[in-house]
Design an enzyme around this catalytic site. Structure first.
Site, mmCIF file in Angstrom:
data_model
loop_
_atom_site.group_PDB
_atom_site.id
_atom_site.type_symbol
_atom_site.label_atom_id
_atom_site.label_comp_id
_atom_site.label_asym_id
_atom_site.label_seq_id
_atom_site.Cartn_x
_atom_site.Cartn_y
_atom_site.Cartn_z
ATOM 1 N N GLU A 89 109.078 -28.234 -31.219
ATOM 2 C CA GLU A 89 109.050 -29.346 -30.254
ATOM 3 C C GLU A 89 109.767 -30.557 -30.839
ATOM 4 O O GLU A 89 109.914 -30.681 -32.050
ATOM 5 C CB GLU A 89 107.608 -29.721 -29.924
ATOM 6 N N VAL A 104 117.207 -26.946 -13.671
ATOM 7 C CA VAL A 104 115.890 -26.322 -13.712
ATOM 8 C C VAL A 104 114.963 -27.267 -14.441
ATOM 9 O O VAL A 104 115.250 -27.677 -15.565
ATOM 10 C CB VAL A 104 115.911 -24.970 -14.457
ATOM 11 N N SER A 121 110.755 -27.961 -15.233
ATOM 12 C CA SER A 121 109.352 -27.592 -15.033
ATOM 13 C C SER A 121 108.460 -28.798 -15.307
ATOM 14 O O SER A 121 107.438 -28.982 -14.668
ATOM 15 C CB SER A 121 108.978 -26.430 -15.949
ATOM 16 N N TYR A 124 125.799 -26.746 -15.010
ATOM 17 C CA TYR A 124 124.342 -26.761 -15.158
ATOM 18 C C TYR A 124 123.932 -28.035 -15.894
ATOM 19 O O TYR A 124 124.539 -28.388 -16.912
ATOM 20 C CB TYR A 124 123.886 -25.530 -15.956
ATOM 21 N N GLU A 167 117.091 -24.208 -25.441
ATOM 22 C CA GLU A 167 117.622 -23.048 -24.722
ATOM 23 C C GLU A 167 118.252 -23.434 -23.391
ATOM 24 O O GLU A 167 119.021 -22.662 -22.834
ATOM 25 C CB GLU A 167 116.536 -21.983 -24.526
ATOM 26 N N LYS A 168 117.962 -24.642 -22.899
ATOM 27 C CA LYS A 168 118.611 -25.084 -21.650
ATOM 28 C C LYS A 168 120.131 -25.003 -21.797
ATOM 29 O O LYS A 168 120.837 -24.536 -20.915
ATOM 30 C CB LYS A 168 118.220 -26.518 -21.329
#
Ligand SMILES: *[C@@H]1O[C@H](CO)[C@@H](O)[C@H](O)[C@H]1NC(C)=O
Ligand SMILES: *[C@@H]1O[C@H](CO)[C@@H](O)[C@H](O)[C@H]1NC(C)=O
Ligand SMILES: *[C@@H]1O[C@H](CO)[C@@H](O)[C@H](O)[C@H]1NC(C)=O
Length: 311
Positions: free
Chosen positions: A83, A143, A145, A193, A207-208
């Site tokens: 993190e 994307v 979350s 993206y 990982e994005k």
């Protein structure tokens, strides 16, 4: 291939708590051809273990969940964290506790980036294979979350959407199956993206970014500086939000690339020469083994964990 001679020094690493939920333990030799390495989760092995991996998330509340002291004299405690500093509370409690660090930071003792490029020349494994299969019909996807109005990425999104269409997926948008395969599949329809990190810190590139690279969408990145991204990618492989003085000019540039095959090629042709590797957790543990072997007999400590990790 048979395992090499047992005379080579054997290393045992104890996972104090399974960092990512209980999972089968890796066989470093069979999976990664790393020899003389045992990864165990058996706490009885504590006295014999050359090193213990401790996941920061398991000790954020305090030292009570650390292994018992005094520790075996030559044992190394490895601090594991994926993190960013913003989402790593409790760092200040851990000066002079750990001996080695394992994280995405380039200057970690055990460097485990979320992903990295591997030069492959023109070989069949290059990223270019995905590029040539693509017929992107849509402009830009994001994307998300974890939506928080305090994130820089949310204000950026709110401004950018005034100028271009952005399709939002994830908990805050259109539904999307879990896992990186689903993201990469969806991204095949997109030219760009938005690879925007939840917080901006040195080397914190997740990982994005790699999902976009894998899928062949050009990443528009918001995270650490352009220079920092260039440690991982050719300069033309991504568009950095700081490349433009205003969000509107960035939007104009995206539209320009969309209409200009040469510009598109400029941003994608590097893919001929690279593939991407994203390490599994298993591979990271086995990598730790190699570093523990190399530093065996030496002492080391992490004197100021927070100062280092937040720098
Ligand atoms: C690599 O591929 C490109 C395009 O397919 C081709 O033009 C180039 O000659 C190749 N280079 C080598 C070293 O094979
Ligand atoms: C890929 O590598 C080859 C051989 O090194 C080189 O000639 C070519 O220019 C590279 N292609 C791109 C697009 O960078
Ligand atoms: C590990 O770190 C602790 C705390 O800084 C230190 O006391 C110990 O000597 C170190 N051990 C090794 C093997 O480096």
């Amino acid at each position: 291939m048979s395992p090499p001679s047992p005379r080579l020094s054997h290393i045992t690493i104890l996972l104090w708590v399974h960092p990512f939920g209980v999972a089968p333990l890796p066989d470093c030799w069979k999976q990664f051809q790393i020899h003389g390495c045992t990864i165990t989760d058996d706490k009885h092995a504590y006295r014999q273990a050359d090193a213990v991996i401790i996941h920061h998330r398991d000790v954020v509340k305090g030292r009570a969940r650390l292994p018992p002291e005094p520790r075996p004299r030559s044992q190394k405690w490895i601090w594991l964290n994926h993190e960013s500093p913003t989402y790593s509370p409790g760092l200040q409690k851990y000066d002079r506790v750990f001996n080695l660090t394992l994280s995405y930071r380039v200057d970690s003792d055990i460097y485990v980036p979320y992903g990295h490029l591997i030069p492959v020349g023109n070989s069949s494994g290059s990223l270019d294979q995905t590029t040539s299969l693509r017929r992107p019909s849509r402009l830009l996807a994001w994307v998300v979350s974890h939506w928080s109005a305090s994130h820089a990425r949310v204000s950026f999104y709110n401004e950018l959407k005034r100028y271009v269409n952005i399709d939002v997926y994830g908990r805050a948008g259109k539904p999307l199956k879990k896992g990186r395969e689903a993201v990469q599949e969806m991204l095949r329809d997109y030219m760009f993206y938005l690879a925007m990190e939840n917080s901006q810190h040195t080397d914190y590139i997740t990982e994005k970014l790699w999902n976009a690279v894998r899928a062949g969408a050009i990443p528009v990145v918001l995270g650490p500086s352009r220079q920092n991204y260039e440690r991982l990618l050719p300069p033309e492989a991504f568009i950095h939000v700081d490349d433009f003085p205003t969000v509107e000019e960035l939007a104009q540039y995206l539209n320009k690339v969309k209409q200009n095959p040469d510009l598109m090629k400029h941003h994608l042709s590097w893919r001929q020469n690279y593939s991407v590797h994203q390490m599994t957790h298993d591979e990271k543990f086995c990598q730790a083994c190699e570093v523990v072997r190399r530093t065996r007999g030496q002492t080391s400590e992490v004197p100021h964990l927070k100062d280092w990790f937040c720098s």
